[in-house]
Design a protein around this motif. Structure first.
Motif, PDB file in Angstrom:
ATOM      1  N   LEU A  52       6.947 -29.505 -23.008  1.00  0.00           N
ATOM      2  CA  LEU A  52       6.261 -30.609 -22.340  1.00  0.00           C
ATOM      3  C   LEU A  52       5.652 -30.179 -21.016  1.00  0.00           C
ATOM      4  CD1 LEU A  52       5.751 -33.671 -22.759  1.00  0.00           C
ATOM      5  CD2 LEU A  52       7.783 -34.092 -21.351  1.00  0.00           C
ATOM      6  N   ASP A  53       6.242 -29.149 -20.386  1.00  0.00           N
ATOM      7  CA  ASP A  53       5.789 -28.724 -19.063  1.00  0.00           C
ATOM      8  C   ASP A  53       4.301 -28.399 -19.023  1.00  0.00           C
ATOM      9  OD1 ASP A  53       8.102 -29.080 -17.661  1.00  0.00           O
ATOM     10  OD2 ASP A  53       8.779 -26.996 -17.834  1.00  0.00           O
ATOM     11  N   ARG A  54       3.761 -27.829 -20.094  1.00  0.00           N
ATOM     12  CA  ARG A  54       2.358 -27.401 -20.055  1.00  0.00           C
ATOM     13  C   ARG A  54       1.417 -28.578 -19.839  1.00  0.00           C
ATOM     14  NH1 ARG A  54      -0.584 -24.356 -24.161  1.00  0.00           N
ATOM     15  NH2 ARG A  54      -2.322 -25.100 -22.896  1.00  0.00           N
ATOM     16  N   PRO A  58      -3.436 -30.414 -15.330  1.00  0.00           N
ATOM     17  CA  PRO A  58      -4.664 -30.485 -16.127  1.00  0.00           C
ATOM     18  C   PRO A  58      -4.976 -29.210 -16.892  1.00  0.00           C
ATOM     19  CG  PRO A  58      -5.010 -31.536 -14.007  1.00  0.00           C
ATOM     20  CD  PRO A  58      -3.648 -30.901 -13.951  1.00  0.00           C
ATOM     21  N   ALA A  59      -4.711 -28.054 -16.290  1.00  0.00           N
ATOM     22  CA  ALA A  59      -5.014 -26.791 -16.965  1.00  0.00           C
ATOM     23  C   ALA A  59      -4.233 -26.642 -18.266  1.00  0.00           C
ATOM     24  CB  ALA A  59      -4.717 -25.617 -16.041  1.00  0.00           C
ATOM     25  N   GLY A  60      -3.092 -27.308 -18.365  1.00  0.00           N
ATOM     26  CA  GLY A  60      -2.273 -27.211 -19.560  1.00  0.00           C
ATOM     27  C   GLY A  60      -2.823 -27.981 -20.745  1.00  0.00           C
ATOM     28  N   ASP A 103      -7.528 -35.032 -24.495  1.00  0.00           N
ATOM     29  CA  ASP A 103      -7.311 -36.286 -23.770  1.00  0.00           C
ATOM     30  C   ASP A 103      -5.892 -36.791 -24.009  1.00  0.00           C
ATOM     31  OD1 ASP A 103      -9.898 -36.443 -22.754  1.00  0.00           O
ATOM     32  OD2 ASP A 103     -10.647 -37.602 -24.451  1.00  0.00           O
ATOM     33  N   VAL A 104      -5.311 -36.382 -25.115  1.00  0.00           N
ATOM     34  CA  VAL A 104      -3.954 -36.800 -25.450  1.00  0.00           C
ATOM     35  C   VAL A 104      -2.975 -36.005 -24.590  1.00  0.00           C
ATOM     36  CG1 VAL A 104      -2.264 -37.029 -27.303  1.00  0.00           C
ATOM     37  CG2 VAL A 104      -4.711 -37.252 -27.805  1.00  0.00           C
ATOM     38  N   ASN A 105      -2.105 -36.722 -23.889  1.00  0.00           N
ATOM     39  CA  ASN A 105      -1.182 -36.076 -22.970  1.00  0.00           C
ATOM     40  C   ASN A 105       0.234 -36.599 -23.213  1.00  0.00           C
ATOM     41  OD1 ASN A 105       0.318 -35.125 -20.823  1.00  0.00           O
ATOM     42  ND2 ASN A 105      -1.263 -35.520 -19.291  1.00  0.00           N
TER      43      ASN A 105
END
Length: 210
Positions: A52-54, A58-60, A103-105
């Motif tokens: 989940l950390d990535r 935003p870069a993740g 866009d999905v986070n």
């Protein structure tokens, strides 16, 4: 819409308490969201936390290929490949440099679930609007639109459901969209747009359909 509907309830409650000179809302539309408190997100183990950390920066959310993005998203959506693949070109898009942006986070989704959906803030905001309505001091109409079974996330009956919301907020304008799924704006676009234009026309004196 959806979780954003809870945010809109709180924004409307804040607006209803503001001095008239500071108000900016002329109407409020809640699309397919009720007041029920959802369960908090389950605890994660160390391996899941690393995955989940990535998504925290935003870069993740930038990937070298769609396949890389797909692999990163699948664990958070029950391994539902058809769902994730359906986001290709819409919610997961290829940029000019060939890389793919999501866009999905999952991190934001988890945060929203814990801080918004798993709380009673929506109910508290709704009750404040109801109190203002009973006093004749609600400065804007509130519209509550909900989708059809099985796509809706709303219940009609029971605590926190649509009928309960009607009872708690006098004058709320409820509309059911037969055949529509959770995203009413996508699954019943003509009916949704027509009704939304009517809201805008009422607020600003016509012209929304031009």
């Amino acid at each position: 819409h959806s979780m954003g509907g809870r945010v809109a309830m709180r924004a409307a409650a804040l607006e209803a308490q503001s001095p008239s000179k500071d108000r900016i809302l002329s109407s409020v539309v809640i699309e397919d969201m009720d007041l029920r408190t959802r369960p908090a997100a389950p605890d994660l183990d160390d391996a899941q936390e690393r995955l989940l950390d990535r998504f925290k920066a935003p870069a993740g959310r930038l990937f070298e290929s769609f396949e890389d993005c797909r692999e990163a998203l699948l664990p958070w959506y029950g391994g539902d490949a058809a769902r994730v693949d359906g986001w290709r070109g819409t919610r997961v898009r290829q940029g000019p440099d060939g890389r793919w942006w999501s866009d999905v986070n999952p991190f934001a989704a988890r945060l929203a679930r814990d801080r918004v959906l798993a709380t009673d803030d929506g109910a508290a905001a709704w009750d404040l609007l109801g109190a203002r309505a009973r006093e004749g001091r609600l400065p804007f109409p509130v519209h509550l639109w909900y989708a059809d079974q099985p796509g809706t996330v709303c219940l009609e009956e029971g605590p926190g459901g649509i009928k309960d919301m009607e009872g708690r907020l006098p004058g709320v304008r409820v509309r059911h969209f037969p055949g529509a799924a959770h995203s009413i704006h996508n699954t019943a676009p003509e009916a949704f747009t027509d009704l939304l234009c009517g809201v805008v026309d009422e607020s600003f004196g016509g012209g929304a359909r031009e």
